[in-house]
Motif scaffolding. Sequence first.
Motif, short mmCIF file in Angstrom:
data_model
loop_
_atom_site.label_atom_id
_atom_site.label_comp_id
_atom_site.label_asym_id
_atom_site.label_seq_id
_atom_site.Cartn_x
_atom_site.Cartn_y
_atom_site.Cartn_z
N PRO A 28 -20.32 118.97 134.48
CA PRO A 28 -19.12 119.26 135.29
C PRO A 28 -19.42 120.07 136.56
CG PRO A 28 -19.20 120.71 133.38
CD PRO A 28 -20.35 119.76 133.22
N ASP A 29 -20.56 120.71 136.60
CA ASP A 29 -21.07 121.37 137.80
C ASP A 29 -22.58 121.48 137.60
OD1 ASP A 29 -21.80 124.10 136.64
OD2 ASP A 29 -19.66 124.03 136.17
N PRO A 30 -23.34 121.69 138.67
CA PRO A 30 -24.80 121.66 138.52
C PRO A 30 -25.35 122.63 137.48
CG PRO A 30 -24.21 121.51 140.82
CD PRO A 30 -22.93 121.78 140.08
N GLU A 31 -24.84 123.84 137.42
CA GLU A 31 -25.36 124.81 136.46
C GLU A 31 -25.08 124.39 135.03
OE1 GLU A 31 -24.82 129.57 135.37
OE2 GLU A 31 -24.20 128.82 137.34
N ARG A 32 -23.83 123.97 134.76
CA ARG A 32 -23.50 123.52 133.41
C ARG A 32 -24.24 122.25 133.06
NH1 ARG A 32 -22.03 124.30 129.13
NH2 ARG A 32 -20.11 123.10 128.82
N TYR A 33 -24.42 121.38 134.04
CA TYR A 33 -25.15 120.15 133.79
C TYR A 33 -26.56 120.45 133.29
CZ TYR A 33 -28.00 116.06 134.49
OH TYR A 33 -28.90 115.05 134.28
N LEU A 34 -27.24 121.35 133.95
CA LEU A 34 -28.61 121.69 133.54
C LEU A 34 -28.61 122.32 132.15
CD1 LEU A 34 -29.98 123.10 136.91
CD2 LEU A 34 -30.74 121.00 135.75
N GLN A 35 -27.64 123.18 131.89
CA GLN A 35 -27.56 123.82 130.57
C GLN A 35 -27.33 122.78 129.48
OE1 GLN A 35 -24.38 126.69 130.19
NE2 GLN A 35 -24.55 126.73 127.96
N ILE A 36 -26.35 121.89 129.70
CA ILE A 36 -26.03 120.87 128.69
C ILE A 36 -27.19 119.91 128.51
CG2 ILE A 36 -24.52 118.91 128.19
CD1 ILE A 36 -22.29 120.47 129.69
N SER A 37 -27.84 119.53 129.61
CA SER A 37 -28.97 118.61 129.52
C SER A 37 -30.09 119.20 128.68
CB SER A 37 -29.49 118.25 130.91
OG SER A 37 -28.54 117.51 131.63
N ARG A 38 -30.38 120.48 128.89
CA ARG A 38 -31.45 121.12 128.13
C ARG A 38 -31.09 121.20 126.65
NH1 ARG A 38 -31.84 125.02 133.20
NH2 ARG A 38 -33.58 124.01 134.29
N GLU A 39 -29.82 121.43 126.35
CA GLU A 39 -29.38 121.43 124.96
C GLU A 39 -29.50 120.02 124.36
OE1 GLU A 39 -25.45 122.97 125.16
OE2 GLU A 39 -26.09 125.05 125.43
N MET A 40 -29.14 119.01 125.16
CA MET A 40 -29.25 117.62 124.72
C MET A 40 -30.70 117.25 124.40
SD MET A 40 -26.24 115.93 124.88
CE MET A 40 -25.78 117.39 123.97
N PHE A 76 -24.92 114.23 145.54
CA PHE A 76 -25.39 112.96 146.07
C PHE A 76 -26.88 112.81 145.73
CE2 PHE A 76 -21.94 114.42 148.94
CZ PHE A 76 -20.98 113.48 148.56
N THR A 77 -27.53 111.83 146.30
CA THR A 77 -28.91 111.52 145.91
C THR A 77 -29.84 112.72 146.05
OG1 THR A 77 -28.63 109.18 146.46
CG2 THR A 77 -30.88 110.02 146.38
N ALA A 78 -29.78 113.42 147.16
CA ALA A 78 -30.69 114.56 147.38
C ALA A 78 -30.49 115.64 146.32
CB ALA A 78 -30.47 115.14 148.78
N GLN A 79 -29.23 115.87 145.96
CA GLN A 79 -28.94 116.90 144.95
C GLN A 79 -29.44 116.45 143.56
OE1 GLN A 79 -26.65 115.88 147.30
NE2 GLN A 79 -26.97 117.74 148.53
N VAL A 80 -29.33 115.15 143.27
CA VAL A 80 -29.79 114.66 141.98
C VAL A 80 -31.31 114.76 141.87
CG1 VAL A 80 -29.84 112.67 140.40
CG2 VAL A 80 -27.79 113.13 141.77
N ILE A 81 -32.01 114.53 142.97
CA ILE A 81 -33.47 114.71 142.98
C ILE A 81 -33.82 116.14 142.59
CG2 ILE A 81 -35.51 114.81 144.47
CD1 ILE A 81 -34.27 112.43 146.03
N GLU A 82 -33.10 117.10 143.12
CA GLU A 82 -33.38 118.50 142.79
C GLU A 82 -33.04 118.82 141.34
OE1 GLU A 82 -35.16 120.53 144.65
OE2 GLU A 82 -35.33 118.74 145.89
N LEU A 83 -31.98 118.21 140.81
CA LEU A 83 -31.65 118.42 139.40
C LEU A 83 -32.74 117.86 138.50
CD1 LEU A 83 -27.82 117.59 139.44
CD2 LEU A 83 -28.86 119.84 139.09
N ALA A 118 -41.78 112.00 142.45
CA ALA A 118 -42.38 113.30 142.75
C ALA A 118 -41.63 114.44 142.05
CB ALA A 118 -42.40 113.53 144.25
N ALA A 119 -40.33 114.24 141.83
CA ALA A 119 -39.52 115.26 141.15
C ALA A 119 -39.76 115.27 139.64
CB ALA A 119 -38.05 115.05 141.44
N GLY A 120 -40.37 114.19 139.12
CA GLY A 120 -40.67 114.16 137.69
C GLY A 120 -39.96 113.08 136.91
N LEU A 121 -39.33 112.13 137.61
CA LEU A 121 -38.64 111.04 136.92
C LEU A 121 -39.66 110.07 136.32
CD1 LEU A 121 -35.56 110.18 136.68
CD2 LEU A 121 -36.13 108.42 138.37
N ASP A 122 -39.29 109.45 135.20
CA ASP A 122 -40.18 108.49 134.53
C ASP A 122 -39.78 107.04 134.75
OD1 ASP A 122 -42.04 110.22 132.79
OD2 ASP A 122 -40.05 111.03 132.38
N GLY A 123 -38.50 106.79 134.98
CA GLY A 123 -38.08 105.40 135.10
C GLY A 123 -36.70 105.27 135.70
#
Length: 257
Positions: A28-40, A76-83, A118-123
């Motif tokens: 729902p926002d970048p900070e929560r997204y990172l928190q939820i993703s790490r829990e997932m 947008f795309t640039a922000q998703v790369i950083e996430l 370069a950001a660490g994506l696999d596929g």
Amino acid sequence: MSRIASAFASAREENRAAVIPYLTAGYPDPERYLQISREMLEQADLLEIGLPYSDPLGDGPTIQSSGDAALKKGIFTAQVIELVRELRQSTDKPLLLMTYINPVIAYGSQRFFANFAAAGLDGVILPDLPPDEDPELVKEARAAGLDTVFLLAPTSTDERIKTVTSYISGFVYTVSVTGVTGARDQLPDLGPLVERIRRYTDKPVAIGFGISGAETARQAARVADGVVVGSALIREIQAGRNPAALLAEIRAAARVE
């Protein structure tokens, strides 16, 4: 062995299907997204990251609403790369991007794939690209070091399965219905489709579009190598609940008996 292949192999050794949650990047926002993703990722074998897009033709209302909310927050795309870059710093599990083709082209396909790699994506999962329509773009993704994933449906003919699987280097994404994403109470019998797919490829087969909880995950795990769940997790977030609890139930149900 790639991270993706290794994740499916590890799940197979545990006699279960790989668990692949989908979350819309920045929601729902970048900070929560990172928190939820790490829990997932504590329950998941792979993580599917959805790039917010204004015209997601394959997504149902739940994922559409999360994408709209993320776009309104400037994701947008640039922000998703950083996430992706931030997530990679805290996990060695496979990270995949689900993106429609327009953002790839608008950003510049070579730059898109190179920056995400370069950001660490696999596929990359490209749901609206018939791979045989643009083989060069598939080559660009592979050249950047990214596995490519494409979709097959219950309506796919043997000829189409043979063609599409020849472009897949990660896993086969099989949609359970000829419709949009969304949680469902029951899945159709996908055994015959998975059997047909396996005639043409030795890549893992994952089922998505319709996984809502333990029962549908159990149905998918009986015939496939992986289960993808998205809308049900986003609904948990929208309801103010912890989606990791639902994912833990899905992981337990994905065990092959």
